[in-house]
Design a protein around this motif. Structure first.
Motif, PDB file in Angstrom:
ATOM      1  N   LEU B 217       0.821  -1.213   0.000  1.00  0.00           N
ATOM      2  CA  LEU B 217       0.000   0.000   0.000  1.00  0.00           C
ATOM      3  C   LEU B 217       0.859   1.269   0.000  1.00  0.00           C
ATOM      4  O   LEU B 217       0.543   2.252  -0.672  1.00  0.00           O
ATOM      5  CB  LEU B 217      -0.960  -0.002   1.198  1.00  0.00           C
ATOM      6  N   CYS B 222      -0.922   4.824  -1.287  1.00  0.00           N
ATOM      7  CA  CYS B 222      -2.281   4.703  -0.762  1.00  0.00           C
ATOM      8  C   CYS B 222      -2.436   5.627   0.452  1.00  0.00           C
ATOM      9  O   CYS B 222      -1.657   5.556   1.403  1.00  0.00           O
ATOM     10  CB  CYS B 222      -2.506   3.244  -0.367  1.00  0.00           C
ATOM     11  N   CYS B 242      -5.240   2.945  -3.319  1.00  0.00           N
ATOM     12  CA  CYS B 242      -5.346   1.770  -2.431  1.00  0.00           C
ATOM     13  C   CYS B 242      -6.096   0.645  -3.149  1.00  0.00           C
ATOM     14  O   CYS B 242      -5.634  -0.502  -3.190  1.00  0.00           O
ATOM     15  CB  CYS B 242      -6.088   2.116  -1.144  1.00  0.00           C
ATOM     16  N   LEU B 426      -9.474  -3.626   2.932  1.00  0.00           N
ATOM     17  CA  LEU B 426      -9.060  -2.220   3.053  1.00  0.00           C
ATOM     18  C   LEU B 426      -9.961  -1.434   3.994  1.00  0.00           C
ATOM     19  O   LEU B 426      -9.482  -0.674   4.836  1.00  0.00           O
ATOM     20  CB  LEU B 426      -9.011  -1.571   1.665  1.00  0.00           C
TER      21      LEU B 426
END
Lengths: 308, 448
Positions: B217, B222, B242, B426
């Protein structure tokens, strides 16, 4: 058959005899409990009083009433931790009562008397390992590639440690570890309690035609009820304070168990990682209150301390 | 059975004693609590208490040898590795009793200063004041190397080693399978999908480690753990940077070319020795994974490093997995001596040539990497790749008081192991970051 058992002397005789020796026996009694009493004060009472003080004050020692309790109760980790422990307690206490009583009654009613000491020893052995050491033993058992029981784990489609300790399995795994380490001692205790039942009672039940099942459930169980309550109180208190198991399984799995899985871990985390001893104390006091409430409920419902 | 109840008066006497002792204990206990403000002077002149983990002991021994007049009290501990938080728990207790702090501490966790540098710990000394550091010292550090040490404008530690991610490659295996070394994440993914069908069992990375968020990430830029002000966290798990990385990893996790395996798991070496075609991982993977007897034990001349992958040919960024910090205590009674020892340990060639990881201090890093390359273990020199990667660490993935690795390990990893996709994790991880940030007093926003 002549009755040779001596009956206790009438109460007034006992009392008078007692009064005559009050001074000496009292002093001896104090001497005997003194060492324990000092340790209890230092490591039991003082920390509890200190925890209460911390729980009701701020970092600077100012009185805050219930603020610490409300703040920790609103923490996002508080409810999940108590949910985890509730599921764990249900599994562990039910398993403990059912299996310990079953095994203790089997042991007591054993047909082949010679096997009793052997089984009693066998049940007790795992409990002889210290708490954290036994968790380490379980870490090997739970890791499929190195477990001697990998074929059992493969039945549950577990091929690595991560799968064995999936979040949904954790309460069962911790209950299994707790049972394995703690139940043996209780089986021995229950066996001792069962041995205390007068043979006359059992013989008369047999003469009245009670079979093994009726003897166990209708005669023996009611007579050791207080021991069961005693076991439940201690097991409940120990269960709500679960710490070593999730902490070590978390470390061994490189963090796959949350560091705040149980309330006791959350208290430890708040004390050591946020240096918030007041919040930590509040959670400790929560656990104390929960334990005391459960104990009080069990004691009053079972009339444990009532004198027959 | 009949028991004799305790007489009323005796019970009352007992409670009287209990209460009296309880109050006495309370007085003693609170008395200990209030003394926390007092600072007790530590030991005599020219003696330093230094806490390090086992891996850093040679560096401290080298200091003792170079400065025989300084009496060093060396204490080994775990340096807080794997988020154990041992420095915090010790400092919390020392702060409470008002003494006991070491003069210098080595931390294995790059986010430790962000925890220790604020209330209620307030442990590290501020280094960029009072002429504690030699002029020009900080300019010789790799760009961003000391980012984990800053709280606002205050420098509160010196970086020991860097832990940027690079692409580790098994060169002979790449040739044998007929692949070319990728330079983008997309090319890397295509190789993974091809590998899964043609050579099942071989891998191009892993997804079972606590720091996978910093590997994938962070490299994808992200915005889930981005400090946009000292008290504001940008946390947006729906950020395309992300979700795109999640979507890129999902098929690879499913087809087994990037399995949910932990490189420190009990059987990683046994399962994957000779089967690692590529691995995106930190600079310390060379010694800890590839060269290690207890892990992959890759033969000499097979492993090489390549620069961090870019996203579709854009500017390449990379993640950062740890890297140690040298912290000086603000409670030290001899700040000058402690600071000079800290500088020596963190930057001198005498200390840093013994470092396990790539030094953050550039002159020391040059010596260190030359020694590594002279060993001839790697298929091609590490120096050029490491020089590139050291400057490509993306700073939008911040060092924060909460443990982003621990949160990923307990929130996402169990689900990845159970077969769920990266994309589906996520939101949960983002929510956990947000919870931790808010409870640490940060404001959390989803847009900058």
């Amino acid at each position: 058959m002549s009755v040779t058992t001596s009956l206790p002397a009438p109460a007034h005789v006992q009392r008078r005899a007692g009064r005559g020796r009050v001074g000496g026996s009292q002093r001896a009694g104090y001497v005997f409990v003194a060492a324990y009493f000092v340790l209890l004060l230092l490591f039991g009472v003082a920390p509890t009083v200190y925890a209460l003080y911390l729980a009701l004050t701020t970092e600077g020692g100012r009185w805050t009433g219930l603020h610490n309790f409300i703040a920790t109760g609103r923490d996002f980790r508080f409810l999940p931790a108590f949910e985890h422990i509730a599921v764990y307690l249900v599994i562990w206490l039910v398993a403990l009562v059912v299996l310990v009583l079953f095994l203790a009654l089997m042991l007591h009613g054993a047909v082949v008397r010679q096997t009793v000491p052997f089984f009693r020893f066998l049940f007790y052995i795992p409990g002889a390992l210290a708490g954290s050491a036994s968790v380490l033993v379980w870490l090997f058992i739970l890791d499929p590639p190195i477990s001697p029981w990998h074929f059992v784990l493969s039945v549950f489609h577990d091929s690595n440690l991560g799968q064995t300790i999936a979040p949904g399995h954790l309460p069962f795994i911790f209950a299994m570890i707790a049972f394995w380490t703690g139940a043996g001692g209780w089986i021995v205790v229950m066996n001792g309690a069962l041995n205390n039942i007068s043979l006359e009672v059992i013989d008369s039940a047999k003469i009245d035609g009670a079979n093994a099942w009726q003897l166990a459930v209708r005669v023996k169980l009611p007579l050791i009820k207080r021991w069961v309550v005693f076991m439940l109180i201690l097991a409940f208190a120990a269960g709500t304070q679960l710490f070593v198991e999730p902490q070590l399984v978390g470390a061994a799995s490189l963090g796959m168990v949350s560091v705040t899985w149980s309330p006791n871990q959350l208290a430890y985390y708040l004390a050591t990682q946020s240096a918030n001893f007041n919040y930590a104390a509040a959670i400790s006091v929560d656990l104390l209150v929960v334990g005391l409430m459960a104990a009080a409920l069990l004691v009053f419902r079972s009339k444990m301390f009532e004198i027959e | 059975m009949r028991e004799k109840p305790i007489s009323r008066s005796r019970a009352r006497r007992l409670w009287g004693t209990l209460t009296a002792v309880g109050v006495a204990a309370l007085v003693v206990a609170t008395g200990a609590g209030t003394s926390s403000a007092a600072v007790h002077p530590q030991a005599s002149q020219s003696s330093l208490t230094i806490w390090v983990d086992a891996a850093r002991v040679p560096q401290v021994k080298a200091y003792e040898k170079a400065f025989p007049k300084v009496k060093v009290n060396l204490v080994t501990f775990d340096a807080g590795a794997n988020g154990s938080g041992s420095i915090e728990s010790k400092v919390a207790l020392f702060n409470r009793v008002g003494h006991g702090w070491p003069d210098i501490v080595f931390s294995a966790e790059a986010n430790d200063v962000q925890k220790l540098g604020v209330a209620p710990f307030n442990f590290p000394a501020v280094l960029n004041t009072d002429g504690l550091l030699p002029n020009g010292l900080l300019r010789n550090y790799a760009a961003g190397a000391n980012n984990p040490c800053y709280i606002g404008g205050k420098l509160e530690c010196l970086r020991n080693d860097m832990a940027f991610d690079v692409l580790w490659v098994n060169v002979p295996l790449m040739k044998q399978f007929g692949y070319t070394v990728p330079s983008t994440w997309q090319q890397w993914q295509a190789i993974g999908e091809n590998l899964a069908t043609k050579h099942p069992g071989f891998i191009i990375g892993t997804l079972g480690n606590s720091y996978d968020d910093a590997i994938y990430l962070q490299a994808a830029q992200c915005h889930m753990n981005d400090l946009i002000s000292p008290t504001t966290l940008l946390d947006n798990p729906a950020d395309p940077n992300c979700t795109n990385m999640g979507a890129l990893l999902d098929p690879l996790l499913k087809d087994g070319s990037v399995p949910a395996a932990n490189v420190f798991g009990s059987t990683f070496g046994k399962t994957y020795a000779g089967k690692v075609l590529m691995m995106v991982g930190p600079a310390w993977y060379g010694g800890a994974i590839f060269q290690s007897n207890s892990s992959l034990n890759s033969p000499k001349g097979t492993i090489a490093t390549y620069p961090p992958l870019s996203w579709n040919g854009g500017r390449a960024w990379t993640g950062d997995v740890g890297g140690g910090l040298w912290i000086m205590s603000s409670h030290t009674s001899q700040p000058k001596l402690a600071a000079s020892a800290l500088v020596w340990l963190a930057t001198s060639t005498g200390s840093q040539s013994l470092s396990q990881g790539y030094p953050g201090y550039v002159p020391a890093a040059k010596v260190w990497i030359a020694a590594q390359d002279a060993s001839g273990y790697y298929a091609s020199p590490l120096a050029p790749t490491f020089a590139i990667a050291a400057s490509e660490v993306w700073t939008g993935w911040a060092e924060t008081p909460w443990d982003v690795f621990g949160i990923w390990a307990s929130t996402a990893t169990p689900n990845l192991v159970a077969g769920q996709s990266v994309s589906s994790q996520l939101a949960g991880v983002g929510a956990a970051f947000s919870n931790y940030a808010q409870s640490a007093g940060y404001q959390v926003v989803a847009k900058s």
